[in-house]
Design a protein around this motif. Sequence first.
Motif, short mmCIF file in Angstrom:
data_model
loop_
_atom_site.label_atom_id
_atom_site.label_comp_id
_atom_site.label_asym_id
_atom_site.label_seq_id
_atom_site.Cartn_x
_atom_site.Cartn_y
_atom_site.Cartn_z
N ALA A 142 0.82 -1.21 0.00
CA ALA A 142 0.00 0.00 0.00
C ALA A 142 0.85 1.26 0.00
O ALA A 142 0.49 2.27 -0.62
N ILE A 143 1.99 1.24 0.69
CA ILE A 143 2.89 2.40 0.67
C ILE A 143 3.34 2.70 -0.75
O ILE A 143 3.39 3.86 -1.19
N ILE A 144 3.66 1.66 -1.51
CA ILE A 144 4.10 1.85 -2.89
C ILE A 144 2.96 2.36 -3.75
O ILE A 144 3.12 3.32 -4.53
N LEU A 145 1.79 1.74 -3.65
CA LEU A 145 0.66 2.12 -4.50
C LEU A 145 0.20 3.54 -4.21
O LEU A 145 -0.15 4.28 -5.14
N ASN A 146 0.20 3.93 -2.94
CA ASN A 146 -0.20 5.30 -2.61
C ASN A 146 0.81 6.34 -3.08
O ASN A 146 0.46 7.52 -3.21
N GLY A 147 2.04 5.91 -3.33
CA GLY A 147 3.07 6.86 -3.75
C GLY A 147 3.38 6.86 -5.23
O GLY A 147 4.38 7.46 -5.65
N ILE A 148 2.56 6.17 -6.03
CA ILE A 148 2.84 6.10 -7.47
C ILE A 148 2.81 7.48 -8.11
O ILE A 148 3.63 7.80 -8.97
N GLU A 149 1.88 8.31 -7.69
CA GLU A 149 1.81 9.67 -8.26
C GLU A 149 3.08 10.45 -7.94
O GLU A 149 3.62 11.16 -8.80
N SER A 150 3.58 10.33 -6.71
CA SER A 150 4.82 11.00 -6.35
C SER A 150 5.99 10.45 -7.17
O SER A 150 6.87 11.21 -7.60
N TRP A 151 6.00 9.14 -7.39
CA TRP A 151 7.06 8.55 -8.21
C TRP A 151 6.99 9.06 -9.64
O TRP A 151 8.04 9.32 -10.27
N TYR A 152 5.79 9.27 -10.17
CA TYR A 152 5.64 9.72 -11.55
C TYR A 152 6.20 11.14 -11.74
O TYR A 152 6.83 11.44 -12.76
N LEU A 196 -2.67 -13.57 -1.10
CA LEU A 196 -3.18 -13.11 -2.40
C LEU A 196 -4.39 -12.21 -2.22
O LEU A 196 -4.54 -11.19 -2.91
N ILE A 197 -5.29 -12.58 -1.31
CA ILE A 197 -6.46 -11.75 -1.03
C ILE A 197 -6.04 -10.36 -0.59
O ILE A 197 -6.55 -9.34 -1.07
N ALA A 198 -5.11 -10.30 0.36
CA ALA A 198 -4.68 -9.01 0.90
C ALA A 198 -4.06 -8.13 -0.17
O ALA A 198 -4.37 -6.93 -0.27
N LEU A 199 -3.19 -8.69 -1.00
CA LEU A 199 -2.52 -7.88 -2.02
C LEU A 199 -3.49 -7.39 -3.08
O LEU A 199 -3.45 -6.22 -3.49
N LEU A 200 -4.39 -8.25 -3.52
CA LEU A 200 -5.35 -7.85 -4.55
C LEU A 200 -6.40 -6.88 -3.99
O LEU A 200 -6.81 -5.93 -4.68
N GLU A 201 -6.81 -7.11 -2.75
CA GLU A 201 -7.81 -6.23 -2.16
C GLU A 201 -7.25 -4.83 -1.93
O GLU A 201 -7.91 -3.83 -2.21
N VAL A 202 -6.04 -4.75 -1.42
CA VAL A 202 -5.41 -3.44 -1.20
C VAL A 202 -5.21 -2.72 -2.53
O VAL A 202 -5.43 -1.51 -2.64
N SER A 203 -4.82 -3.45 -3.57
CA SER A 203 -4.66 -2.83 -4.89
C SER A 203 -5.98 -2.27 -5.38
O SER A 203 -6.04 -1.15 -5.90
#
Length: 442
Positions: free
Chosen positions: A92-102, A142-149
């Motif tokens: 989740a830390i990575i996914l929430n920061g994708i905009e900052s990475w871009y 797998l549930i946790a990773l897909l659900e958070v995504s």
Amino acid sequence: MAPRYAPSLRSRLAPLLFFLQLGLLVIYGNYIEIESNVKVHGITVSHIYPDFQDVNVMVFLGFGFVCTFLVRYGFSGSGFNLLVAIMATQLAIILNGIESWYYRGKIRIDLRSIVVAEMCTASALISIGAVLGKTNPVHLVLIALLEVSGFVLNKWLLQTLLKVQPLNSIMLLHIFGTLFGLMLAWMLYRKGSEQQFEKEKSDRKTRLFSMLGSLFLWMFWPSFNTALVDVSTPGRKLAAVCSTYLALAVSAVTAAALSVLSSPNGKLNPNHMQSCIIAGGVAVGVSMSVVHQPWEAMTIGFAAAVISTIGFRYLKFHMLLAFQCHDTCAVLSTHGLPGLLGWLAHLLLQLKDCDHHTMAIRFAVFHICTLLITIALSLFMGFITGLLLKLNIWRPTQDKKCFDDQAFWEVGNQDIIFLQANKYVAEDNCISAPKISNNKLQ
């Protein structure tokens, strides 16, 4: 006798965890750095750290102990909660920061970003409650990773398309997690679930530990609801804390009263007290941005406890019979119905404060679209995840091994069985064997 699928865990769980963790380590090493500014968006470490601690307690202790109510699933309920929570938080830390990475080429993290990630993870823990005991740890990861995504995607869509405030979009985690979990429970339905599984039961000790988890959630829920409240507005965070506490207090009292009224013997039901005392915190969290008066929060807490207790009493069994949806932890009545009530309260209170009819209609349309997008995306992601988990390569748990720690943990029962077998052999051979008590074995 060792569980039949122990080699399956060795060949699937360990490689999966190593692969995921090494992949996350590479990403963190190349694209993530810690924020160097002492003060970000007007918030210092001393301001956010207490909330960070409280959210940690809720995610790891609260949700972990709540899942220990099954008599032979305590290690799995708490241990797997820790495993999936830390994996999902890192993602989740990575996914929430994708905009900052871009825009910057780096993802800068601080305590606030970790808190946001853990709140996203809470939606996955809610979903897992619906299928608790009927899945193996590979499924849960797998549930946790897909659900958070899916939840992060839903949050981004709401904030980008409908301009929903970050706090409001994140607090929809209760609705998203519940519907995602119910779709999974429907997809992974097992024949014969109408008849309670052999090990799907609890006793006084497990209920006591589960109640301890509910108390952790109840105590720290004000921090969970207010961790992301804008501190730049004077008094706003204090008002949010007070509103959450009042809603929790009213819901606890109301749940106790309804539990006595709905009991054939006129006694308190520990399941009601365990699951429904936090309903007010769930509902007022979804409507936090428009709750300004104490009576509003208390009314929401009262209504949330009513629908949660009644739903727990009657809805779980009818969902199983009508829709073949076996909701283990009754997340629909604990999180789903109070979350929907909070959404409705948000709509009504916002319309009450609108002076212009055009603005009121516009807000109502956008608010309804917010719910529809959340429902559609959660059900879609739950359906895709369910299709993935139904593949035989994950070696689903056998019916007779559901709700049993022995399938996944070294709990010591094997040694007891071995010693008892040796004792019987010795007696058959007329060899005097010393009597071993269970207390000494333990």
